[in-house]
Design a protein around this motif. Structure first.
Motif, PDB file in Angstrom:
ATOM      1  N   LYS A  17      71.482  23.857  80.502  1.00 55.90           N
ATOM      2  CA  LYS A  17      70.894  22.643  79.960  1.00 55.90           C
ATOM      3  C   LYS A  17      71.628  21.456  80.552  1.00 55.90           C
ATOM      4  CE  LYS A  17      69.876  20.449  75.512  1.00 55.90           C
ATOM      5  NZ  LYS A  17      69.986  20.560  74.061  1.00 55.90           N
ATOM      6  N   LYS A  18      70.913  20.331  80.765  1.00 57.19           N
ATOM      7  CA  LYS A  18      71.535  19.118  81.292  1.00 57.19           C
ATOM      8  C   LYS A  18      71.795  18.134  80.163  1.00 57.19           C
ATOM      9  CE  LYS A  18      69.835  19.512  85.935  1.00 57.19           C
ATOM     10  NZ  LYS A  18      69.200  18.877  87.064  1.00 57.19           N
ATOM     11  N   PHE A  19      72.953  17.485  80.229  1.00 61.91           N
ATOM     12  CA  PHE A  19      73.368  16.504  79.229  1.00 61.91           C
ATOM     13  C   PHE A  19      73.699  15.200  79.947  1.00 61.91           C
ATOM     14  CE2 PHE A  19      74.244  20.592  77.378  1.00 61.91           C
ATOM     15  CZ  PHE A  19      73.955  20.441  76.030  1.00 61.91           C
ATOM     16  N   GLU A  20      73.007  14.132  79.588  1.00 64.26           N
ATOM     17  CA  GLU A  20      73.255  12.825  80.193  1.00 64.26           C
ATOM     18  C   GLU A  20      74.216  12.028  79.313  1.00 64.26           C
ATOM     19  OE1 GLU A  20      70.833   8.779  81.380  1.00 64.26           O
ATOM     20  OE2 GLU A  20      69.720  10.644  81.169  1.00 64.26           O
ATOM     21  N   PRO A  47      80.645  22.733  80.137  1.00 61.41           N
ATOM     22  CA  PRO A  47      80.243  22.097  81.401  1.00 61.41           C
ATOM     23  C   PRO A  47      80.594  22.960  82.605  1.00 61.41           C
ATOM     24  CG  PRO A  47      82.185  21.008  80.507  1.00 61.41           C
ATOM     25  CD  PRO A  47      81.746  22.011  79.489  1.00 61.41           C
ATOM     26  N   ILE A  48      79.640  23.046  83.553  1.00 63.87           N
ATOM     27  CA  ILE A  48      79.890  23.787  84.783  1.00 63.87           C
ATOM     28  C   ILE A  48      79.702  22.906  86.016  1.00 63.87           C
ATOM     29  CG2 ILE A  48      79.385  26.076  83.877  1.00 63.87           C
ATOM     30  CD1 ILE A  48      76.589  25.831  85.141  1.00 63.87           C
ATOM     31  N   LYS A  49      79.064  21.735  85.834  1.00 67.35           N
ATOM     32  CA  LYS A  49      78.795  20.866  86.971  1.00 67.35           C
ATOM     33  C   LYS A  49      78.655  19.434  86.487  1.00 67.35           C
ATOM     34  CE  LYS A  49      75.582  20.637  90.867  1.00 67.35           C
ATOM     35  NZ  LYS A  49      74.365  21.232  91.424  1.00 67.35           N
ATOM     36  N   ARG A  50      79.227  18.486  87.265  1.00 65.07           N
ATOM     37  CA  ARG A  50      79.090  17.061  86.955  1.00 65.07           C
ATOM     38  C   ARG A  50      78.378  16.397  88.114  1.00 65.07           C
ATOM     39  NH1 ARG A  50      83.640  12.522  85.455  1.00 65.07           N
ATOM     40  NH2 ARG A  50      82.487  10.767  86.308  1.00 65.07           N
ATOM     41  N   MET A  51      77.341  15.622  87.809  1.00 63.25           N
ATOM     42  CA  MET A  51      76.577  14.925  88.836  1.00 63.25           C
ATOM     43  C   MET A  51      76.557  13.432  88.519  1.00 63.25           C
ATOM     44  SD  MET A  51      73.458  17.633  88.895  1.00 63.25           S
ATOM     45  CE  MET A  51      73.611  17.937  87.150  1.00 63.25           C
ATOM     46  N   GLU A 100      75.857  19.504  83.742  1.00 61.80           N
ATOM     47  CA  GLU A 100      75.063  20.724  83.568  1.00 61.80           C
ATOM     48  C   GLU A 100      75.947  21.686  82.788  1.00 61.80           C
ATOM     49  OE1 GLU A 100      73.466  24.093  86.471  1.00 61.80           O
ATOM     50  OE2 GLU A 100      72.599  22.123  86.860  1.00 61.80           O
ATOM     51  N   GLY A 101      75.409  22.246  81.729  1.00 64.70           N
ATOM     52  CA  GLY A 101      76.186  23.156  80.910  1.00 64.70           C
ATOM     53  C   GLY A 101      75.538  24.520  80.810  1.00 64.70           C
ATOM     54  N   LYS A 102      76.387  25.537  80.626  1.00 71.59           N
ATOM     55  CA  LYS A 102      75.854  26.885  80.380  1.00 71.59           C
ATOM     56  C   LYS A 102      76.241  27.298  78.973  1.00 71.59           C
ATOM     57  CE  LYS A 102      79.551  29.825  82.064  1.00 71.59           C
ATOM     58  NZ  LYS A 102      79.923  30.915  82.914  1.00 71.59           N
TER      59      LYS A 102
END
Length: 62
Positions: free
Chosen positions: A4-7, A28-32, A58-60
């Motif tokens: 799921k994406k979290f803004e 969190p697994i990725k920061r954009m 982006e989180g898992k």
């Protein structure tokens, strides 16, 4: 595994967003980061200026 994406919203800090992710059961697994631009007319010419940035994690599911 569910992702799921979290803004990060304007009125919250990065830590607030990470706490929100944790409370929903995600890690969190990725920061954009995405730049935000706006068009400005200077001397009769259109120019694009950066005005901010949008941070999305982006989180898992854990």
């Amino acid at each position: 595994m569910s992702k799921k994406k979290f803004e990060v919203f304007e009125n919250e800090s990065i830590n607030d967003c990470l706490d929100r992710m944790k409370s929903e059961g995600y890690t969190p697994i990725k920061r954009m980061e995405e730049p935000i631009f706006k068009e400005v007319i200077q001397n009769g010419m259109k120019e694009v200026e950066p005005v901010g940035r949008k941070i999305v994690f982006e989180g898992k599911q854990i």
